[in-house]
Each structure stands twice: as structure tokens, then as C-alpha cells.
Design an enzyme around this catalytic site. Structure first.
Site, mmCIF file in Angstrom:
data_model
loop_
_atom_site.group_PDB
_atom_site.id
_atom_site.type_symbol
_atom_site.label_atom_id
_atom_site.label_comp_id
_atom_site.label_asym_id
_atom_site.label_seq_id
_atom_site.Cartn_x
_atom_site.Cartn_y
_atom_site.Cartn_z
ATOM 1 N N LYS A 136 -29.312 -12.508 -16.249
ATOM 2 C CA LYS A 136 -30.194 -11.694 -16.974
ATOM 3 C C LYS A 136 -29.327 -10.428 -17.383
ATOM 4 O O LYS A 136 -27.971 -10.438 -17.408
ATOM 5 C CB LYS A 136 -30.991 -11.035 -15.756
ATOM 6 C CG LYS A 136 -30.228 -10.265 -14.703
ATOM 7 C CD LYS A 136 -31.270 -9.598 -13.684
ATOM 8 C CE LYS A 136 -30.497 -8.779 -12.744
ATOM 9 N NZ LYS A 136 -31.525 -8.164 -11.611
ATOM 10 N N TYR A 163 -12.955 18.437 -24.449
ATOM 11 C CA TYR A 163 -14.157 19.378 -24.678
ATOM 12 C C TYR A 163 -14.494 20.102 -23.402
ATOM 13 O O TYR A 163 -14.123 19.671 -22.212
ATOM 14 C CB TYR A 163 -15.348 18.700 -24.811
ATOM 15 C CG TYR A 163 -15.773 18.053 -26.314
ATOM 16 C CD1 TYR A 163 -15.421 18.814 -27.598
ATOM 17 C CD2 TYR A 163 -15.547 16.591 -26.578
ATOM 18 C CE1 TYR A 163 -15.540 18.380 -29.023
ATOM 19 C CE2 TYR A 163 -15.556 16.058 -27.962
ATOM 20 C CZ TYR A 163 -15.413 16.962 -28.856
ATOM 21 O OH TYR A 163 -15.369 16.622 -30.223
#
EC number: 5.1.1.1
Length: 370
Positions: A35, A261
Site C-alpha cells: 500500500k 533560520y
């Protein structure tokens, strides 16, 4: 040249992990769960490694069609069953079995028998034994089994349930004890095969649990279903995907300087850092904290600061030999064979290996290591 980030699929590792499932459950049919596009690996890329499975299980009809296009003649099974009446035509075309977990699916089968009397299906009747997602309550189960048993287009009925806690305990007791008892009592006296075990149950409960068909999922892809209780080394599993990149720049920073950042990492000493061509737009977790393990030239080091969209920083202070072009392994195996299990990387960002491997994005180049 292309950006130096690649996901390598190790087909021999897939075959090895499948063999571990067989060793655990030698008297069971082993279905490979593919899956979510084979947990992000790509159905077409994993097929050669998993071709020895007794069958394949997945969610979408399209995934079954892709397996048939590859030449697969093995049994195929839709884990969540059919989503619409029209899906039964595709199940006939591709010879797919499917789960039955709701009354509307039973009704669709009855309607289909009227327009296609020559079609016959193998179904997996799902019991809700405590997971509380899909399936019939134990007290409903006998009635539904009888309904299906009387349908001319139902060739066989396999009893199925799904364990919620096979990877550990449930309310302080063995994780499968409660559900297995409910399931066993509800199917007593009914003919048909049994399908119980997911990866955690295969690995942890194979000595006590009987299952004619097991559904082997995450273990095939080199992730431990009960990490950190057990690692892939404990279960003799191998990484099936390696996400590799390179150092693309070197920075020398001084004590007190920041990285990335938000200036979340402040150097407490002079440091040498490497900038890696990998970021959250490649599927790497933005939430990965400073200290997430990586391999640089097969030596373990760590990330520093926030993960950017396209780049991340790693500590090279203790790796003077590392330079621009040095191999970086975000998870999996280095070209020298050193392993960094995906579970270790996932734990640093508060997630699981399943999510990382499923999240690799389309801009990452894939290649097969046969």
C-alpha cells in the site's frame, strides 16, 4: 548534473526481509503489503525483491492493476475492500480479492450477483475486535458470515482482524491477548482460513499465534514495528531504502554564531559545518531537531539547526576529511555498507520510519540497487 540526492531501493534487502517473515511463520502464506506505493518505495521498484511473496495486499485498485501489468499471477487483496459498486468489475478484471467490513459492501455483492452470475470472489470478512476502525462487531459477525456464505458469487471467506497493539502492551497486558480471544471465540465453528498477523505480530507473536495468511508490511521495508523496544538489528532486518546526498558547501563558524533560520542553534565552540543538498521539500522532516543522526563518509554525525526547504547543516568538526562531494546518508546504508536505521532518524523528529519513507517527494531521483 542533477542535484545530488538519490533514494536507492535495495531489492536484495527486500527479499531478505521477506525471508525473515517466512522464517517466523513457516506454515503461513506471506502476503507482502504494498500500500501507499509500497511505502513510498514504488511498486515497480520493489516487485523483483518481493516477487517471492505468496500474495500482495494494498488499498487501491490501481495498485493491483500495476502488479498485474508487471506479470504478477499471485493473489491480490484490497485491504479496505471496495469503495463503490463499480469496483467489483475491476476486481473481476484483475482477479482481486477484497475485505468486507461494512453492510453496504455485502449489498453490492448481492446486486452484482444479479448482473454477473458467473463472477466469483474470495473475500476477507473483517471483524472489529478492538481496533475500532473497520469491521463488524463480534456479535454481528456470525450473521454476516451466513449472508456471505449463502451468496453464489462468494467462493471463499477468510476470517480477518487487525491488532491495535501487537507492538507492545494494551492496558498493561499482552497487546494481542484481548483481541485474539474475542476473535477466536467469534469465529468458532465457522469454516475458512484466518488472516491475523501484521509485521509486529509476525515478529513478536509467531510462536503462539496461528494465522493461515499473514500481512507483512513495515518489516519488509527495513523498519522495526516496535522500535525502540527492538531495532532492525534485533529482528535481523535490513534497510530497503537509502536516502543519500552530498556535502555541497563548507562553512567555518565561530563561538556564538548561529546556524539556519530562527538562529535556533548557537555554536558553543568554533565549528566546521557541511551544507547538504536535502530539505523538507525532498521529504526530510522539517521538525528534525539538532542532533538527528546522519552519516558523512560512513561516519555518524548530526544535524545542526533548522531544516530548510532545500538544505540542512551537519557537524563536520570531528570529520576533517569530509569535504564538498562527501557522501551523506540521511537514512539507510552508505555506499560502504554502514547502516543508519530509518527508525533512529524518525525518532529525532517525533515520528516513525513509516512516515519518512512514505514522504520522499517526486523531485528525488530513485534508483534500484539489485
Amino acid at each position: 548534473m542533477p542535484r545530488p540526492i538519490t533514494a536507492i531501493i535495495h531489492q536484495q534487502a527486500l527479499a531478505h526481509n521477506l525471508s525473515v517473515a517466512r522464517q517466523c511463520m513457516p506454515n503461513s502464506q506471506v502476503f507482502a503489503v504494498v500500500k501507499a506505493n509500497a511505502y513510498g518505495h514504488g511498486i515497480e521498484r520493489v516487485y523483483a525483491g518481493l516477487e517471492g511473496a505468496d500474495g500482495f495486499a494494498f488499498l487501491d485498485i490501481e495498485e493491483g492493476a500495476r502488479l498485474r501489468a508487471l506479470g504478477c499471477k499471485k493473489p491480490l487483496m484490497l485491504l479496505e475492500g471496495i469503495f463503490a459498486f463499480e469496483d467489483l468489475f475491476a476486481c473481476v478484471k484483475h482477479e482481486m480479492s477484497f475485505a468486507i467490513h461494512s453492510r453496504h459492501q455485502v449489498q453490492w455483492l448481492k446486486q452484482f450477483a444479479e448482473i454477473a452470475p458467473d463472477a466469483h470472489f474470495d473475500v476477507f470478512l473483517k471483524m472489529n475486535s478492538g481496533m475500532n476502525r473497520l469491521g463488524f462487531e463480534p456479535q454481528q459477525y456470525a450473521e454476516i458470515w451466513q449472508e456471505l456464505h449463502q451468496l453464489n458469487n462468494v467462493r471463499s471467506i477468510t476470517h480477518m482482524t487487525h491488532f491495535s497493539d501487537a507492538d507492545g502492551q494494551r492496558f498493561g497486558q499482552d497487546g494481542i491477548q484481548y483481541q485474539n480471544l474475542i476473535f477466536s471465540q467469534a469465529i468458532q465453528g465457522f469454516e475458512g482460513k484466518i488472516s491475523l498477523s501484521n509485521s509486529a505480530a509476525i515478529l513478536r507473536h509467531h510462536q503462539t499465534l496461528h494465522s493461515d495468511i499473514v500481512r507483512s508490511g513495515i518489516m519488509l521495508y527495513g523498519s522495526s514495528p516496535d522500535y525502540p523496544t527492538h531495532t532492525i538489528q534485533d529482528w535481523n532486518l535490513q534497510p530497503s531504502m537509502s536516502l543519500r546526498s552530498e556535502i555541497i558547501a563548507i562553512q567555518m563558524i565561530q563561538t556564538g554564531e548561529s546556524i539556519g533560520y530562527g538562529s535556533k542553534f548557537i555554536a558553543t565552540q568554533n565549528m566546521r559545518i557541511g551544507i547538504v543538498a536535502c530539505g523538507y521539500a525532498d521529504g526530510y522532516q522539517r521538525l528534525s531537531a539538532t542532533g538527528t543522526p546522519v552519516l558523512v563518509d560512513s561516519i555518524k554525525t548530526q544535524t545542526l539547526g533548522r531544516i530548510s526547504m532545500d538544505m540542512l547543516a551537519v557537524d563536520l568538526t570531528a570529520l576533517p576529511q569530509a569535504n564538498v562531494g562527501s557522501e551523506v546518508v540521511l537514512w539507510g546504508r552508505s555506499s560502504q555498507g554502514v547502516a543508519l536505521p530509518i527508525d533512529e532518524v524518525a525518532a529525532s523528529s517525533g515520528t516513525i520510519g513509516y512516515e519518512l519513507m512514505c514522504a520522499v517527494t517526486a523531485r528525488v531521483h530513485f534508483q534500484i540497487d539489485a
